[in-house]
Design a protein around this motif. Sequence first.
Motif, short mmCIF file in Angstrom:
data_model
loop_
_atom_site.label_atom_id
_atom_site.label_comp_id
_atom_site.label_asym_id
_atom_site.label_seq_id
_atom_site.Cartn_x
_atom_site.Cartn_y
_atom_site.Cartn_z
N GLY A 41 0.81 -1.22 0.00
CA GLY A 41 0.00 0.00 0.00
C GLY A 41 0.85 1.26 0.00
O GLY A 41 0.51 2.24 -0.68
N LEU A 42 1.95 1.24 0.73
CA LEU A 42 2.83 2.42 0.76
C LEU A 42 3.48 2.66 -0.60
O LEU A 42 3.58 3.81 -1.06
CB LEU A 42 3.90 2.25 1.84
N LEU A 44 2.24 1.70 -3.48
CA LEU A 44 1.16 2.16 -4.35
C LEU A 44 0.84 3.63 -4.10
O LEU A 44 0.67 4.41 -5.05
CB LEU A 44 -0.10 1.32 -4.13
N PHE A 45 0.74 4.00 -2.84
CA PHE A 45 0.44 5.39 -2.50
C PHE A 45 1.52 6.32 -3.04
O PHE A 45 1.21 7.38 -3.61
CB PHE A 45 0.31 5.56 -0.98
N ILE A 48 1.08 6.65 -6.83
CA ILE A 48 -0.09 7.48 -7.14
C ILE A 48 0.17 8.94 -6.81
O ILE A 48 -0.24 9.85 -7.54
CB ILE A 48 -1.33 6.93 -6.40
N ALA A 49 0.89 9.20 -5.73
CA ALA A 49 1.23 10.57 -5.35
C ALA A 49 2.08 11.24 -6.42
O ALA A 49 1.86 12.41 -6.78
CB ALA A 49 1.94 10.59 -4.00
N SER A 52 -0.07 12.01 -9.37
CA SER A 52 -0.92 13.16 -9.08
C SER A 52 -0.15 14.47 -9.20
O SER A 52 -0.65 15.44 -9.77
CB SER A 52 -1.51 13.04 -7.67
#
Length: 114
Positions: A41-42, A44-45, A48-49, A52
């Motif tokens: 998850g980290l 992936l985050f 994605i960050a 963005s």
Amino acid sequence: MTTFTLFLCLFCQVLVVAGNLLLKHAMAGIDGQERSRVQTGLWLFAGIALFSLWFFLWLDLLSKYELSQLYAFEGLAPVFLMASAWLFLGEKVPLRGWIGVSLIGAGLMLVAGA
């Protein structure tokens, strides 16, 4: 286009490449290592960050400059991505891949000179 704008265009491509590398790292793992869901998850985050950040920075550039000037920089992403996958992920790139990337680079130089 100013030197700072050129830097921002290149930085956008670095963000795209880094985002892709982080997403690949999150989804596939390197050397078959198992990860917890939190670790995945980290990664992936983080990917994605970066995407963005790229998105909003690119929108700002699009609002100030012509698309025909900016879009040539989008062609750098495959070049940077292939080199980064080879360098950081240890992926094997066949000779045809390097030839293709060289042709993309030559095309970008032609467009940039126009």
